[in-house]
Design a protein around this motif. Structure first.
Motif, PDB file in Angstrom:
ATOM      1  N   SER A 139      64.197  16.060  -7.219  1.00 56.75           N
ATOM      2  CA  SER A 139      64.375  17.404  -6.677  1.00 56.75           C
ATOM      3  C   SER A 139      63.686  17.556  -5.319  1.00 56.75           C
ATOM      4  N   ALA A 140      64.392  18.232  -4.422  1.00 57.25           N
ATOM      5  CA  ALA A 140      63.820  18.514  -3.107  1.00 57.25           C
ATOM      6  C   ALA A 140      62.647  19.479  -3.223  1.00 57.25           C
ATOM      7  N   TRP A 141      62.641  20.304  -4.273  1.00 52.88           N
ATOM      8  CA  TRP A 141      61.541  21.240  -4.472  1.00 52.88           C
ATOM      9  C   TRP A 141      60.224  20.497  -4.639  1.00 52.88           C
ATOM     10  N   LEU A 142      60.260  19.386  -5.370  1.00 54.83           N
ATOM     11  CA  LEU A 142      59.045  18.605  -5.578  1.00 54.83           C
ATOM     12  C   LEU A 142      58.493  18.077  -4.261  1.00 54.83           C
ATOM     13  N   SER A 143      59.365  17.614  -3.401  1.00 53.15           N
ATOM     14  CA  SER A 143      58.918  17.065  -2.124  1.00 53.15           C
ATOM     15  C   SER A 143      58.260  18.129  -1.253  1.00 53.15           C
ATOM     16  N   SER A 144      58.790  19.355  -1.306  1.00 46.25           N
ATOM     17  CA  SER A 144      58.252  20.427  -0.466  1.00 46.25           C
ATOM     18  C   SER A 144      57.083  21.165  -1.119  1.00 46.25           C
ATOM     19  N   HIS A 145      56.906  20.982  -2.433  1.00 45.11           N
ATOM     20  CA  HIS A 145      55.816  21.671  -3.138  1.00 45.11           C
ATOM     21  C   HIS A 145      54.991  20.674  -3.964  1.00 45.11           C
ATOM     22  N   ALA A 146      54.776  19.485  -3.418  1.00 44.47           N
ATOM     23  CA  ALA A 146      54.064  18.439  -4.164  1.00 44.47           C
ATOM     24  C   ALA A 146      52.634  18.855  -4.491  1.00 44.47           C
ATOM     25  N   GLN A 147      51.952  19.530  -3.526  1.00 43.29           N
ATOM     26  CA  GLN A 147      50.579  19.975  -3.792  1.00 43.29           C
ATOM     27  C   GLN A 147      50.538  20.952  -4.960  1.00 43.29           C
ATOM     28  N   LEU A 148      51.451  21.916  -4.954  1.00 42.73           N
ATOM     29  CA  LEU A 148      51.506  22.897  -6.033  1.00 42.73           C
ATOM     30  C   LEU A 148      51.800  22.221  -7.373  1.00 42.73           C
ATOM     31  N   ALA A 149      52.706  21.230  -7.358  1.00 40.38           N
ATOM     32  CA  ALA A 149      53.040  20.510  -8.585  1.00 40.38           C
ATOM     33  C   ALA A 149      51.829  19.754  -9.119  1.00 40.38           C
ATOM     34  N   MET A 150      51.046  19.135  -8.238  1.00 41.53           N
ATOM     35  CA  MET A 150      49.858  18.396  -8.675  1.00 41.53           C
ATOM     36  C   MET A 150      48.814  19.339  -9.267  1.00 41.53           C
ATOM     37  N   ILE A 151      48.632  20.506  -8.623  1.00 44.33           N
ATOM     38  CA  ILE A 151      47.680  21.483  -9.163  1.00 44.33           C
ATOM     39  C   ILE A 151      48.136  21.965 -10.537  1.00 44.33           C
ATOM     40  N   ALA A 152      49.450  22.203 -10.704  1.00 45.33           N
ATOM     41  CA  ALA A 152      49.983  22.670 -11.988  1.00 45.33           C
ATOM     42  C   ALA A 152      49.779  21.618 -13.077  1.00 45.33           C
ATOM     43  N   ILE A 153      50.033  20.355 -12.740  1.00 44.52           N
ATOM     44  CA  ILE A 153      49.836  19.274 -13.724  1.00 44.52           C
ATOM     45  C   ILE A 153      48.374  19.196 -14.144  1.00 44.52           C
ATOM     46  N   PHE A 154      47.470  19.307 -13.161  1.00 40.11           N
ATOM     47  CA  PHE A 154      46.048  19.220 -13.468  1.00 40.11           C
ATOM     48  C   PHE A 154      45.592  20.396 -14.343  1.00 40.11           C
ATOM     49  N   VAL A 155      46.052  21.608 -14.004  1.00 37.45           N
ATOM     50  CA  VAL A 155      45.670  22.795 -14.779  1.00 37.45           C
ATOM     51  C   VAL A 155      46.208  22.705 -16.203  1.00 37.45           C
TER      52      VAL A 155
END
Length: 736
Positions: free
Chosen positions: A294-310
């Motif tokens: 998904s292109a969303w992951l590429s543009s929001h990778a930081q947010l995705a990493m924070i969500a995974i960690f939380v």
């Protein structure tokens, strides 16, 4: 075939199949099966050449084996299995070979892998004198209960096993050519659960002196093999008996479905189903998102990493609620973070670059240092404990005052956890308290005090607490300054907490009921192992300082030394329990994998720059690093201190805050002692919850205030000490 015989067959098959699934240990009551489900007539049947003509056995059991019309399993299986196959495939069919002069307690200790012991003559090792089983031990215990004094009671366990064994002339035998059904009938008719396998039995299946023994056959092993062979399909039963009107197996299946439905109709099950459904949806959605590139992951990778960690952190904190092992959650979290970072972060093309692979290798090398260090240290402590090395410590405890014992245990735990890891010390001390403190409420309070003392004691040495060890291995701390500058704050933390908690201890005579035996000297072997183990642990920082090599190598060297030494000491021993391989098998592997997952997760957050951003945020919004460290310590009461310290290590650079900087020492103190404020804040507290069933609210009510007092007293002491050492109170300038 009559309807009665068909009904009996179906009931027999159903009983055996269902008993295998639901009965404890897979056992069934053959006598009940014979007398109720069959009409248990007795007939003469030759079982061996030694059998007498008037030998009687259970006709219905034999019928299942000998009548091909009734037997639904192939010949040589089920009830028709020869004893030779039972011995080969049945599992537990061994025995411990005991000498007649061995004590009962020694024989019992060596029977753990076998159900029975065969007792042989001391001089003629081939002469079987008898058998010792759990029934013989029950008979011994019954006589022991009549003893008038403790000394008299102890003589029973020290007595030679020949005094309580079942003699050879009362043994029942079977031969290799006998079938399982015949063996079951023999044991049922003679009311025994074990028979001796010999080449040739005497009359009435008796043991003939001098006959070679090939093994021991138990009723449990027989029934498990028979039941395994006789799990017949419903289709086979229906094809063989198409006119069968009553189908008890299908009826039982429907009843079990109804029971399962009733059990599922409650709030607890609904909660679990909701968690499972949510987990499945979250997992499936995450996989679909990653698989679609998904292109969303590429543009929001930081947010995705924070969500995974939380999300991962929530799974770890609420492990008891979700019933997911925190090691599994940590490993999945680290994988998700690394995949996101490698394939989607900063415009990645979807495949890990060479630089990311190098970063991954570097992080794994750093984490492996800690994991191997913990593995080797835990193994050394386990070996020392197996040799009763801690008797050196327990022999020093003689007080009968509860408040006095409270202080003794507190300081003993404090200093022990400085040289051993605090989790191991907590487990050892709580086990000791079960003998010293008979009252449950008192023991919980003593156990909570042990948690506070262990966490405080682990702070001031590089090998006492995993968080201090992490900082030491990463070169944030060195040995001498850590010991000299953190000892006073740590002991103030302990004393302040104990002063508050000891007021809840009420003096009475309950310690007189202690079950701890009188002090006794440690055997020479135990002393050698104890002092070698302690020397191995204490030599680690010395080795690291002198050679410049990482500490895990020193700890592995110590493990190699104690491994070789115990192999030499126990070279002629058959028992492997005292050697290092047995100690390694008892280690908490999931705990080490948890550290691996957490530290790999923190590592990728560091590599991505997210931790640097957090450090900038804290520096901009909190007035001083002292407050930052204090907040981290308070947070460690709710959140595992390992990832907190790991995150802090990534937030602040060693180039800016060098080795033994005030920041690192304060973080070690706060993260170590702050975990005592709540029972879930440290590994020691979690261990106490499991060992003494201490709940969150009880600990918060009884202990948290005292632990918090000690926490802030320790911080105040460190800041005052640091100010004095830096010359602030003497008119000097404060170092930056």
């Amino acid at each position: 075939m009559t309807k009665r015989v068909v009904s009996q067959l179906v009931v027999s098959a159903a009983s055996l199949s269902l008993t295998a699934a639901f009965a404890p240990n897979g056992l069934t009551n053959i006598a009940h099966l014979s007398s109720k489900n069959h009409h248990a007539t007795r007939i003469s049947a030759p079982l061996s050449s030694a059998s007498s003509s008037d030998e009687v056995i259970d006709a219905d059991i034999i019928a299942l084996s000998t009548n091909p019309t009734l037997n639904l399993t192939p010949e040589g299986y089920g009830f028709s299995s020869p004893i030779s196959r039972v011995m080969k495939e049945g599992g537990k069919s061994g025995y411990y070979r005991a000498k007649s002069s061995e004590s009962v307690v020694d024989v019992m200790g060596k029977m753990d892998k076998n159900e029975v012991a065969l007792v042989f003559d001391e001089e003629n090792e081939k002469e079987l004198m008898g058998i010792f089983t759990d029934f013989d031990f029950i008979r011994l215990s019954t006589e022991q209960a009549r003893a008038r004094t403790e000394e008299e009671s102890a003589t029973f366990l020290a007595a030679p096993v020949r005094s309580f064994m079942t003699p050879a002339d009362k043994l029942i035998c079977v031969e290799p050519t006998n079938t399982a059904s015949q063996a079951v009938a023999i044991m049922t008719n003679n009311n025994v659960r074990h028979t001796v396998l010999v080449d040739k039995c005497g009359p009435d299946f008796s043991y003939v002196p001098g006959t070679s023994v090939n093994g021991v056959v138990s009723m449990e092993v027989l029934l498990k093999l028979i039941q395994s062979d006789n799990r017949l399909s419903y289709e086979k039963l229906s094809q063989k008996f198409p006119g069968l009107a009553n189908k008890p197996i299908e009826q039982m299946r429907e009843e079990l479905k109804s029971q399962a439905n009733a059990l599922a109709n409650n709030e607890e099950t609904a909660k679990k189903d909701l968690i499972r459904a949510g987990t499945a949806i979250l997992g499936a959605g995450s996989l679909a998102l990653y698989a679609s590139q998904s292109a969303w992951l590429s543009s929001h990778a930081q947010l995705a990493m924070i969500a995974i960690f939380v999300l991962g952190y929530i799974g770890i904190i609420f492990e008891e609620v979700f019933e997911f092992n925190k090691a599994a959650v940590a490993l999945l979290m680290s994988t998700g973070l690394w995949v996101t970072y490698a394939d989607f972060y900063n415009g990645s093309t979807g495949l890990a670059s060479e630089s990311v692979l190098e970063q991954l290798s570097e992080q794994l090398a750093e984490v492996s240092d800690i994991c191997f260090f913990l593995l080797a240290a835990s193994a050394i402590v386990e070996v020392v404990d197996a040799h009763q090395g801690f008797k050196v410590v327990t022999n020093l405890i003689t007080t009968k005052s509860k408040k006095g014992l409270f202080w003794v245990i507190g300081f003993l735990t404090f200093f022990l956890s400085a040289i051993l890891n605090n989790l191991t010390v907590t487990i050892v001390m709580v086990s000791l308290l079960r003998k010293l403190v008979p009252n449950d409420d008192d023991r919980r309070l003593f156990g909570a005090m042990v948690v506070v003392a262990a966490n405080a004691g682990g702070v001031w040495t590089p090998i006492g607490d995993v968080t201090t060890t992490m900082l030491w291995i990463n070169n944030n701390l060195s040995t001498i300054p850590t010991v000299t500058e953190l000892f006073l704050p740590s002991i103030v933390c302990l004393v302040a907490s104990l002063f508050f908690l000891v007021n809840q201890v009420e003096e009475d005579s309950s310690l007189a009921e202690s079950t701890l035996p009188p002090p006794s000297p440690l055997a020479p072997r135990g002393q050698v192992v104890f002092w070698t183990g302690i020397a191995s642990l204490l030599a680690v920082p010395v080795f690291a300082e002198l050679t410049g090599l990482p500490p895990y190598l020193a700890m592995l060297t110590g493990l190699g030394v104690i491994w070789t030494m115990t192999d030499i000491i126990h070279m002629d021993d058959e028992d492997e329990e005292m050697k290092v391989p047995a100690a390694l098998s008892k280690l908490d592997t999931s705990g080490i994998l948890f550290f691996l997952g957490i530290l790999m997760s923190i590592g990728v957050l560091d590599k991505s720059g997210l931790l640097k951003d957090l450090a900038v945020f804290l520096n901009n919004n909190l007035p001083s690093q002292d407050i930052i460290a204090t907040v981290i310590g308070i947070a460690s009461a709710l959140i595992d201190n390992v990832p907190l310290v790991a995150a802090t290590m990534g937030m602040y650079d060693l180039a800016d805050y060098g080795t033994d900087d005030k920041l690192w020492q304060l973080i070690a103190l706060c993260a170590g002692t702050g975990g005592s404020i709540l029972v879930i804040g440290s590994a020691s507290g979690v261990a106490l919850m499991g060992l003494e069933k201490v709940d969150f609210l009880w600990y918060a009510k009884k202990v948290s205030v005292g632990a918090a007092i000690g926490y802030f007293a320790g911080i105040a002491t460190y800041l005052a000490q640091n100010a004095i050492l830096s010359g602030a109170l003497l008119g000097g300038s404060v170092s930056p």
